[in-house]
Design an enzyme around this catalytic site. Structure first.
Site, PDB file in Angstrom:
ATOM      1  CG  ASP A  89      -2.146  -0.733   1.164  1.00 33.45           C
ATOM      2  OD1 ASP A  89      -2.775  -0.685   0.114  1.00 33.45           O
ATOM      3  OD2 ASP A  89      -2.504  -1.409   2.153  1.00 33.45           O
ATOM      4  CD  GLU A 114      -7.305   2.992   1.680  1.00 25.62           C
ATOM      5  OE1 GLU A 114      -7.079   2.540   0.552  1.00 25.62           O
ATOM      6  OE2 GLU A 114      -7.863   2.341   2.580  1.00 25.62           O
ATOM      7  CG  ASP A 177      -7.798   2.629  -2.867  1.00 23.15           C
ATOM      8  OD1 ASP A 177      -6.796   2.161  -2.272  1.00 23.15           O
ATOM      9  OD2 ASP A 177      -8.964   2.309  -2.607  1.00 23.15           O
ATOM     10  CB  ILE A 179      -3.537  -1.829  -2.693  1.00 19.69           C
ATOM     11  CG1 ILE A 179      -2.094  -1.934  -3.158  1.00 19.69           C
ATOM     12  CG2 ILE A 179      -4.241  -3.193  -2.877  1.00 19.69           C
ATOM     13  CD1 ILE A 179      -1.318  -3.093  -2.537  1.00 19.69           C
ATOM     14  CG  ASP A 180     -10.344  -0.287  -4.433  1.00 20.57           C
ATOM     15  OD1 ASP A 180     -10.708  -0.177  -3.255  1.00 20.57           O
ATOM     16  OD2 ASP A 180     -11.137  -0.478  -5.381  1.00 20.57           O
ATOM     17  CB  THR A 182      -6.581  -4.290   1.338  1.00 22.81           C
ATOM     18  OG1 THR A 182      -6.741  -2.916   1.027  1.00 22.81           O
ATOM     19  CG2 THR A 182      -5.248  -4.506   1.974  1.00 22.81           C
ATOM     20  CG  HIS A 276     -16.460  -4.601   1.797  1.00 19.92           C
ATOM     21  ND1 HIS A 276     -15.318  -4.496   1.031  1.00 19.92           N
ATOM     22  CD2 HIS A 276     -16.037  -4.720   3.081  1.00 19.92           C
ATOM     23  CE1 HIS A 276     -14.255  -4.560   1.830  1.00 19.92           C
ATOM     24  NE2 HIS A 276     -14.678  -4.698   3.071  1.00 19.92           N
ATOM     25  CE  LYS A 303     -17.186  -4.514  -6.604  1.00 15.76           C
ATOM     26  NZ  LYS A 303     -16.014  -4.977  -5.849  1.00 15.76           N
ATOM     27  NE  ARG A 317     -18.686   0.019  -2.198  1.00 13.28           N
ATOM     28  CZ  ARG A 317     -17.723  -0.877  -2.171  1.00 13.28           C
ATOM     29  NH1 ARG A 317     -17.599  -1.751  -3.146  1.00 13.28           N
ATOM     30  NH2 ARG A 317     -16.865  -0.909  -1.181  1.00 13.28           N
ATOM     31  CG  ASP A 329     -12.794   2.743  -1.555  1.00 13.03           C
ATOM     32  OD1 ASP A 329     -11.767   2.157  -1.912  1.00 13.03           O
ATOM     33  OD2 ASP A 329     -13.142   2.862  -0.370  1.00 13.03           O
TER      34      ASP A 329
HETATM   35  N1  LIG Z   1     -17.839  -2.166   5.748  1.00 11.52           N
HETATM   36  C1  LIG Z   1     -17.548  -1.711   4.550  1.00 11.52           C
HETATM   37  N2  LIG Z   1     -18.527  -1.413   3.677  1.00 11.52           N
HETATM   38  C2  LIG Z   1     -18.246  -0.962   2.445  1.00 11.52           C
HETATM   39  N3  LIG Z   1     -16.990  -0.780   1.981  1.00 11.52           N
HETATM   40  C3  LIG Z   1     -15.984  -1.053   2.807  1.00 11.52           C
HETATM   41  C4  LIG Z   1     -16.187  -1.539   4.109  1.00 11.52           C
HETATM   42  N4  LIG Z   1     -14.980  -1.721   4.674  1.00 11.52           N
HETATM   43  C5  LIG Z   1     -14.068  -1.362   3.769  1.00 11.52           C
HETATM   44  N5  LIG Z   1     -14.672  -0.948   2.638  1.00 11.52           N
HETATM   45  C6  LIG Z   1     -14.062  -0.426   1.420  1.00 11.52           C
HETATM   46  O1  LIG Z   1     -14.242  -1.342   0.363  1.00 11.52           O
HETATM   47  C7  LIG Z   1     -13.097  -1.261  -0.451  1.00 11.52           C
HETATM   48  C8  LIG Z   1     -12.977  -2.499  -1.292  1.00 11.52           C
HETATM   49  O2  LIG Z   1     -14.058  -2.548  -2.144  1.00 11.52           O
HETATM   50  P1  LIG Z   1     -14.722  -3.923  -2.611  1.00 11.52           P
HETATM   51  O3  LIG Z   1     -15.661  -4.327  -1.544  1.00 11.52           O
HETATM   52  O4  LIG Z   1     -15.428  -3.466  -3.859  1.00 11.52           O
HETATM   53  O5  LIG Z   1     -13.635  -4.871  -2.862  1.00 11.52           O
HETATM   54  C9  LIG Z   1     -11.981  -1.056   0.526  1.00 11.52           C
HETATM   55  O6  LIG Z   1     -10.903  -0.431  -0.115  1.00 11.52           O
HETATM   56  P2  LIG Z   1      -9.385  -0.813   0.324  1.00 11.52           P
HETATM   57  O7  LIG Z   1      -9.201  -2.256   0.033  1.00 11.52           O
HETATM   58  O8  LIG Z   1      -8.620   0.108  -0.546  1.00 11.52           O
HETATM   59  O9  LIG Z   1      -9.261  -0.480   1.781  1.00 11.52           O
HETATM   60  C10 LIG Z   1     -12.596  -0.178   1.617  1.00 11.52           C
HETATM   61  O10 LIG Z   1     -12.348   1.190   1.425  1.00 11.52           O
HETATM   62 MG   LIG Z   2     -10.187   1.109  -1.625  1.00  9.88          MG
HETATM   63 MG   LIG Z   3      -6.734   0.854  -0.494  1.00  6.18          MG
HETATM   64 MG   LIG Z   4      -8.086   0.346   3.040  1.00  5.46          MG
END
Ligand SMILES: Nc1ncnc2c1ncn2[C@@H]1O[C@H](COP(=O)(O)O)[C@@H](OP(=O)(O)O)[C@H]1O
Ligand SMILES: [Mg+2]
Ligand SMILES: [Mg+2]
Ligand SMILES: [Mg+2]
Length: 394
Positions: A89, A114, A177, A179-180, A182, A276, A303, A317, A329
């Site tokens: 990251d 981030e 971001d 790494i989106d 993670t 999420h 996505k 979402r 994000d």
């Molecule tokens: N409870 C939650 N509800 C929705 N999004 C969340 C979450 N917790 C973390 N995220 C976000 O969801 C992103 C990942 O998206 P996805 O669900 O589409 O894979 C994460 O980015 P990071 O991985 O950069 O922290 C984070 O910002």
């Molecule tokens: Mg992200």
């Molecule tokens: Mg990230």
């Molecule tokens: Mg994060």
């Protein structure tokens, strides 16, 4: 749905005009801004920024790939250690900032990102900082673009925090971001390096590097596709459409969202992580629409990339109550999918507003689809939400 092969050319001197004027009075700047936004040549701007963004995301992707490969080869014990992810990251963020600054020499460099260096500056972060510095230098040396002296740990800290900003409705801000996804990164699944540029509150360009996304469609009727190459770079600039190429640098291909107008034929994306997004709600919406296919669950803004080339037609979402979406994000994914002909709104059909600082203020959730399906989707969302509301108040 992939169509003709195109490359960007035909530069104008609009950027230099902009620069010359930007040094002038406060009266001229808004006027010029207005002119550029309403002029047909507006779409020809940001070329330098666009090229720099593609380069920055591609180099950062190399660092991430290296860390992910090592992570997946490691034993179970070190897999439960989250530090490799953190290293990637920070390393990715440092590289993106480094490349943008090197390429653009901008006086007012502003980034809504981030990560920040606070934890790394503590004594407990010293060892990790050394690992990041080594990784950043190795990646820069391998790339061979920048013939620079190795960066010191202090240089890396500075790069991570460079231009640190909260964004907002005025001026230009990068949105990053590093790494989106993670969680996907740790599992060896999908993740993205997501970089966008805001100008006066609007997303004007975006780049998504998706190192694990196959070049072939991921929702394909042809399950026996011989193409298993992975690593996609999506990029879009307002008014210019969306392009995809392999991260290895194949020629760009213009992409479009799905043209499906019958929801029964559509498939939909949602987060891989159950925490999420509310799956009961997306399931209910899909049912109302008559969607037959099971949900496609993948991590990150990959996505948006997949949707922009017509793999699937809908992205739903719906975070749990109280969760606030961050602009990093969605900003890059938003422009990638909208320039490919898609529509992205909140659950009430309001446009996404990236001008409010680091958070997106939303009504309930984010929905993305093509123009034809959006009215049907909005109705299904409205009905499902009111059903869920009356069920919870009983
Ligand atoms: N409870 C939650 N509800 C929705 N999004 C969340 C979450 N917790 C973390 N995220 C976000 O969801 C992103 C990942 O998206 P996805 O669900 O589409 O894979 C994460 O980015 P990071 O991985 O950069 O922290 C984070 O910002
Ligand atoms: Mg992200
Ligand atoms: Mg990230
Ligand atoms: Mg994060």
């Amino acid at each position: 749905m992939v169509s003709s092969i195109v490359s960007f050319s035909g530069s104008t001197s609009i950027n230099s005009v902009r620069l010359a004027f930007s040094a002038k009075t406060k009266v001229v700047k808004p006027l010029l801004s207005l002119l550029l936004r309403t002029s047909p040549i507006a779409s020809m701007t940001y070329e330098k920024e666009f090229a720099a963004a593609k380069k920055a995301a591609s180099i950062a992707a190399k660092l991430c790939q290296k860390v992910q490969t090592a992570l997946l080869q490691s034993d179970v014990q070190s897999k439960s250690d989250r530090s490799p992810v953190t290293v990637a990251d920070y390393g990715s963020q440092a590289l993106v900032s480094f490349v943008l600054e090197r390429e653009l020499h901008s006086e007012s460099f502003s980034v809504v990102a981030e990560e920040d260096s606070e934890d790394l500056r503590k004594d407990s972060g010293r060892e990790m900082l050394e690992r990041i510095t080594k990784l950043v230098n190795e990646t820069l040396t391998c790339d061979e673009t920048y013939n620079v002296n190795p960066l010191s740990a202090e240089d890396v800290l500075k790069a991570i925090d460079s231009g640190k900003s909260e964004g907002g409705p005025h001026g230009q801000h990068w949105v990053l971001d590093p790494i989106d996804g993670t969680k996907g990164f740790v599992r060896g699944d999908q993740y993205a390096i997501a970089l966008a540029l805001l100008d006066e509150g609007k997303v004007v360009l975006g780049v998504l590097a998706c190192p694990n996304l196959p070049l072939a469609p991921i929702v394909s009727h042809d399950q026996h596709s011989s193409q298993n190459q992975v690593g996609c770079l999506f990029y879009a600039k307002v008014g210019c459409g969306t392009y995809m190429q392999s991260l290895d640098g194949s020629s760009p291909t213009k992409v479009h969202v799905s043209a499906i107008d019958n929801p029964a034929e559509a498939s939909f994306f949602e987060s891989f992580e159950a925490a999420h997004s509310l799956r009961d709600l997306s399931g209910s919406i899909a049912k109302k629409l008559g969607v037959q296919a099971p949900p496609v669950r993948i991590d990150s803004q990959a996505k948006y990339g997949a949707l922009s080339r017509g793999d699937g037609a809908i992205y739903l979402r719906f975070p749990h109550k109280g969760y606030r979406e961050k602009i990093w994000d969605h900003a890059a994914g938003f422009v990638v999918v909208t320039e490919a002909g898609g529509v992205a709104t909140d659950a009430a059909g309001n446009p996404l507003d990236f001008s409010k600082g680091k958070f997106l203020d939303l009504d309930t959730g984010i929905i993305v689809t093509n123009q034809k399906l959006m009215p049907l989707l909005l109705k299904a969302v409205r009905d499902s939400l009111s059903e869920a509301q009356s069920a919870s108040s009983m």
